[in-house]
Design a protein around this motif. Structure first.
Motif, PDB file in Angstrom:
ATOM      1  N   LYS A  54       0.823  -1.201   0.000  1.00 46.96           N
ATOM      2  CA  LYS A  54       0.000   0.000   0.000  1.00 46.96           C
ATOM      3  C   LYS A  54       0.865   1.262   0.000  1.00 46.96           C
ATOM      4  O   LYS A  54       0.346   2.376   0.055  1.00 46.96           O
ATOM      5  N   GLY A  55       2.194   1.085  -0.003  1.00 50.05           N
ATOM      6  CA  GLY A  55       3.086   2.224  -0.058  1.00 50.05           C
ATOM      7  C   GLY A  55       3.617   2.698   1.277  1.00 50.05           C
ATOM      8  O   GLY A  55       4.336   3.700   1.340  1.00 50.05           O
ATOM      9  N   HIS A  56       3.329   1.994   2.378  1.00 47.95           N
ATOM     10  CA  HIS A  56       3.825   2.380   3.696  1.00 47.95           C
ATOM     11  C   HIS A  56       5.218   1.797   3.936  1.00 47.95           C
ATOM     12  O   HIS A  56       5.526   0.711   3.456  1.00 47.95           O
ATOM     13  N   GLU A  57       6.030   2.526   4.687  1.00 45.72           N
ATOM     14  CA  GLU A  57       7.368   2.063   5.042  1.00 45.72           C
ATOM     15  C   GLU A  57       7.599   2.282   6.531  1.00 45.72           C
ATOM     16  O   GLU A  57       7.252   3.333   7.076  1.00 45.72           O
ATOM     17  N   PHE A  58       8.185   1.275   7.182  1.00 49.64           N
ATOM     18  CA  PHE A  58       8.423   1.339   8.625  1.00 49.64           C
ATOM     19  C   PHE A  58       9.856   0.889   8.895  1.00 49.64           C
ATOM     20  O   PHE A  58      10.313  -0.112   8.352  1.00 49.64           O
ATOM     21  N   GLU A  59      10.553   1.644   9.735  1.00 49.89           N
ATOM     22  CA  GLU A  59      11.924   1.302  10.087  1.00 49.89           C
ATOM     23  C   GLU A  59      11.959   0.631  11.448  1.00 49.89           C
ATOM     24  O   GLU A  59      11.288   1.070  12.387  1.00 49.89           O
ATOM     25  N   LEU A  60      12.748  -0.429  11.564  1.00 51.00           N
ATOM     26  CA  LEU A  60      12.933  -1.123  12.833  1.00 51.00           C
ATOM     27  C   LEU A  60      14.227  -0.646  13.472  1.00 51.00           C
ATOM     28  O   LEU A  60      15.228  -0.432  12.784  1.00 51.00           O
ATOM     29  N   HIS A  61      14.197  -0.464  14.777  1.00 50.13           N
ATOM     30  CA  HIS A  61      15.337   0.089  15.494  1.00 50.13           C
ATOM     31  C   HIS A  61      15.992  -0.990  16.347  1.00 50.13           C
ATOM     32  O   HIS A  61      15.323  -1.838  16.941  1.00 50.13           O
ATOM     33  N   GLU A  62      17.306  -0.931  16.418  1.00 49.06           N
ATOM     34  CA  GLU A  62      18.081  -1.926  17.148  1.00 49.06           C
ATOM     35  C   GLU A  62      17.902  -1.745  18.650  1.00 49.06           C
ATOM     36  O   GLU A  62      17.984  -0.641  19.177  1.00 49.06           O
ATOM     37  N   ASN A  63      17.652  -2.859  19.329  1.00 55.98           N
ATOM     38  CA  ASN A  63      17.437  -2.820  20.777  1.00 55.98           C
ATOM     39  C   ASN A  63      17.819  -4.168  21.368  1.00 55.98           C
ATOM     40  O   ASN A  63      17.150  -5.166  21.130  1.00 55.98           O
TER      41      ASN A  63
ATOM     42  N   GLY B 163      20.130  -6.368  20.779  1.00 55.66           N
ATOM     43  CA  GLY B 163      20.384  -7.466  19.859  1.00 55.66           C
ATOM     44  C   GLY B 163      19.245  -7.806  18.926  1.00 55.66           C
ATOM     45  O   GLY B 163      19.363  -8.722  18.113  1.00 55.66           O
ATOM     46  N   MET B 164      18.118  -7.078  19.034  1.00 56.42           N
ATOM     47  CA  MET B 164      16.984  -7.283  18.143  1.00 56.42           C
ATOM     48  C   MET B 164      16.682  -5.980  17.427  1.00 56.42           C
ATOM     49  O   MET B 164      17.064  -4.895  17.862  1.00 56.42           O
ATOM     50  N   TYR B 165      15.975  -6.097  16.317  1.00 57.27           N
ATOM     51  CA  TYR B 165      15.456  -4.933  15.606  1.00 57.27           C
ATOM     52  C   TYR B 165      13.939  -4.971  15.749  1.00 57.27           C
ATOM     53  O   TYR B 165      13.293  -5.958  15.355  1.00 57.27           O
ATOM     54  N   VAL B 166      13.357  -3.930  16.336  1.00 55.60           N
ATOM     55  CA  VAL B 166      11.957  -3.986  16.744  1.00 55.60           C
ATOM     56  C   VAL B 166      11.208  -2.740  16.309  1.00 55.60           C
ATOM     57  O   VAL B 166      11.802  -1.674  16.084  1.00 55.60           O
ATOM     58  N   SER B 167       9.889  -2.873  16.214  1.00 54.44           N
ATOM     59  CA  SER B 167       8.995  -1.750  15.985  1.00 54.44           C
ATOM     60  C   SER B 167       7.607  -2.126  16.469  1.00 54.44           C
ATOM     61  O   SER B 167       7.151  -3.255  16.265  1.00 54.44           O
ATOM     62  N   ASN B 168       6.950  -1.175  17.127  1.00 57.82           N
ATOM     63  CA  ASN B 168       5.551  -1.355  17.533  1.00 57.82           C
ATOM     64  C   ASN B 168       4.623  -0.460  16.728  1.00 57.82           C
ATOM     65  O   ASN B 168       3.473  -0.237  17.122  1.00 57.82           O
ATOM     66  N   SER B 169       5.121   0.070  15.620  1.00 56.77           N
ATOM     67  CA  SER B 169       4.339   1.037  14.844  1.00 56.77           C
ATOM     68  C   SER B 169       3.990   0.552  13.443  1.00 56.77           C
ATOM     69  O   SER B 169       3.431   1.310  12.650  1.00 56.77           O
ATOM     70  N   VAL B 170       4.330  -0.710  13.121  1.00 58.09           N
ATOM     71  CA  VAL B 170       3.976  -1.235  11.800  1.00 58.09           C
ATOM     72  C   VAL B 170       2.469  -1.466  11.751  1.00 58.09           C
ATOM     73  O   VAL B 170       1.913  -2.177  12.591  1.00 58.09           O
ATOM     74  N   LEU B 171       1.814  -0.854  10.779  1.00 57.89           N
ATOM     75  CA  LEU B 171       0.371  -1.015  10.639  1.00 57.89           C
ATOM     76  C   LEU B 171       0.089  -2.277   9.827  1.00 57.89           C
ATOM     77  O   LEU B 171       0.598  -2.430   8.706  1.00 57.89           O
ATOM     78  N   THR B 172      -0.708  -3.169  10.378  1.00 59.46           N
ATOM     79  CA  THR B 172      -0.994  -4.428   9.693  1.00 59.46           C
ATOM     80  C   THR B 172      -2.417  -4.428   9.151  1.00 59.46           C
ATOM     81  O   THR B 172      -3.352  -3.973   9.805  1.00 59.46           O
ATOM     82  N   TYR B 173      -2.550  -4.937   7.944  1.00 59.47           N
ATOM     83  CA  TYR B 173      -3.838  -5.074   7.278  1.00 59.47           C
ATOM     84  C   TYR B 173      -3.935  -6.483   6.729  1.00 59.47           C
ATOM     85  O   TYR B 173      -2.967  -7.019   6.177  1.00 59.47           O
ATOM     86  N   PHE B 174      -5.123  -7.083   6.858  1.00 57.53           N
ATOM     87  CA  PHE B 174      -5.322  -8.426   6.338  1.00 57.53           C
ATOM     88  C   PHE B 174      -5.177  -8.428   4.810  1.00 57.53           C
ATOM     89  O   PHE B 174      -5.454  -7.432   4.128  1.00 57.53           O
ATOM     90  N   ASP B 175      -4.728  -9.566   4.281  1.00 60.52           N
ATOM     91  CA  ASP B 175      -4.567  -9.771   2.842  1.00 60.52           C
ATOM     92  C   ASP B 175      -3.618  -8.747   2.217  1.00 60.52           C
ATOM     93  O   ASP B 175      -3.804  -8.322   1.073  1.00 60.52           O
ATOM     94  N   THR B 176      -2.610  -8.374   2.972  1.00 59.75           N
ATOM     95  CA  THR B 176      -1.624  -7.396   2.516  1.00 59.75           C
ATOM     96  C   THR B 176      -0.242  -8.038   2.530  1.00 59.75           C
ATOM     97  O   THR B 176       0.106  -8.750   3.466  1.00 59.75           O
ATOM     98  N   GLU B 177       0.547  -7.766   1.480  1.00 56.72           N
ATOM     99  CA  GLU B 177       1.901  -8.303   1.403  1.00 56.72           C
ATOM    100  C   GLU B 177       2.891  -7.318   2.016  1.00 56.72           C
ATOM    101  O   GLU B 177       2.862  -6.128   1.720  1.00 56.72           O
ATOM    102  N   TYR B 178       3.774  -7.850   2.855  1.00 58.11           N
ATOM    103  CA  TYR B 178       4.815  -7.048   3.497  1.00 58.11           C
ATOM    104  C   TYR B 178       6.174  -7.573   3.049  1.00 58.11           C
ATOM    105  O   TYR B 178       6.367  -8.783   2.889  1.00 58.11           O
ATOM    106  N   THR B 179       7.116  -6.642   2.865  1.00 58.85           N
ATOM    107  CA  THR B 179       8.465  -7.014   2.467  1.00 58.85           C
ATOM    108  C   THR B 179       9.446  -6.531   3.528  1.00 58.85           C
ATOM    109  O   THR B 179       9.453  -5.348   3.890  1.00 58.85           O
ATOM    110  N   LEU B 180      10.240  -7.452   4.030  1.00 65.42           N
ATOM    111  CA  LEU B 180      11.308  -7.136   4.978  1.00 65.42           C
ATOM    112  C   LEU B 180      12.598  -6.960   4.200  1.00 65.42           C
ATOM    113  O   LEU B 180      13.000  -7.837   3.433  1.00 65.42           O
ATOM    114  N   THR B 181      13.244  -5.803   4.401  1.00 65.17           N
ATOM    115  CA  THR B 181      14.519  -5.501   3.751  1.00 65.17           C
ATOM    116  C   THR B 181      15.583  -5.311   4.817  1.00 65.17           C
ATOM    117  O   THR B 181      15.403  -4.509   5.740  1.00 65.17           O
ATOM    118  N   VAL B 182      16.668  -6.050   4.712  1.00 63.73           N
ATOM    119  CA  VAL B 182      17.764  -5.988   5.678  1.00 63.73           C
ATOM    120  C   VAL B 182      19.044  -5.676   4.919  1.00 63.73           C
ATOM    121  O   VAL B 182      19.439  -6.419   4.019  1.00 63.73           O
TER     122      VAL B 182
END
Length: 271
Positions: free
Chosen positions: A76-85, A87-106
């Motif tokens: 849908k054009g949204h982008e969310f950055e995960l922050h290191e904490n 030893g993990m990279y985390v985010s509580n702000s990713v908006l999730t929608y059913f039947d939506t494809e998400y791509t993780l880029t590292v």
């Protein structure tokens, strides 16, 4: 791999099996990037662990990789950055929608790894029940917990079942339980795990995760490795990663639902 027996008219998934120790001989010379990523909708949260190892199933702690650039985008054009904490990279702000494809880029040291996963609708546990263990083993007194749910008919579903006892996850190789709805599509399903025996007073939680096909196929490859290794296969294959650029691991966008029951005289069920 966990075995299944299907019985109609109320479809029953019957799990049995013995403990299987993972000991897979992977490449021992070239360091391998391992990425383990989870995006959940309950609550909206994402966490990614990046490590480097010479053996994917080595019992020694893996080298944690810091300083990576980790992002999740959706179709849908949204982008969310995960922050290191820690030893993990985390985010509580990713908006999730059913039947939506998400791509993780590292991005690790200039090499970019990508994996995509689609989040499907939550499948809810209908109820849990407690039955006396009287058929799996005469040497194991106690109780079994059965799970019931309705499988949606309008789509193919892939599941992972996680169990917790008194708040602690059960994570031994034999606790790696997953299944699809090839034989249960649109049906009311009863799941029995007779080899899991609990005692009076135990608090048992079942978490039913709904996965996408790519994540399920990765776990299926892991299951085959466990089976091959337990049967003495000389050179089991590596798990098929769903990342580009040669990284091992998985990215799973998933929904989940939990239900808890206290084993006792009234077998109290909790939401």
């Amino acid at each position: 791999m966990t075995k299944f027996i299907f019985i109609a008219p109320i479809l029953v998934l019957l799990f049995s099996g013995c403990e299987k120790v993972i000991d897979v001989d992977l490449n021992e010379t070239n360091p391998v990037i391992v990425i383990e990523g989870i995006l959940t909708s309950n609550p909206d949260s994402a966490y990614v662990r990046i490590s480097r190892t010479t053996s994917y199933f080595d019992n020694n702690p893996r080298e944690v990789v810091g300083g990576a650039i980790v992002k999740i985008t959706d179709n849908k054009g949204h982008e969310f950055e995960l922050h290191e904490n820690a030893g993990m990279y985390v985010s509580n702000s990713v908006l999730t929608y059913f039947d939506t494809e998400y791509t993780l880029t590292v991005d690790v040291e200039g090499t970019v790894y990508k994996s995509s996963s689609t989040i499907h609708r939550t499948v809810y546990i209908d109820s849990l029940s407690v039955v006396a263990n009287d058929s799996y083993s005469v040497f194991m007194d106690g109780y079994n917990v059965n799970m019931y749910f309705h499988d949606p008919q309008e789509e193919n579903n892939y599941y992972r079942l996680k169990t917790f006892v008194n708040g602690e996850p059960e994570d031994a190789p034999e606790d790696f339980i997953f299944f699809d709805d090839n034989n249960t599509n649109g049906k009311f399903v009863e799941v029995r795990i007779r080899r899991k025996v609990y005692e009076a007073g135990d608090t048992v939680t079942y978490e039913l995760q709904t996965l996408d096909k790519a994540a399920y196929e990765y776990f299926d490859a892991i299951s085959e490795i466990i089976d091959d290794n337990s049967e003495g296969t000389a050179s089991p294959a590596n798990p098929n990663p769903n990342f580009s650029s040669g990284a091992l691991g998985y990215f799973s966008a998933q929904t989940s639902n939990k239900k808890t029951i206290i084993i006792g005289s009234k077998n109290k069920s909790l939401e």
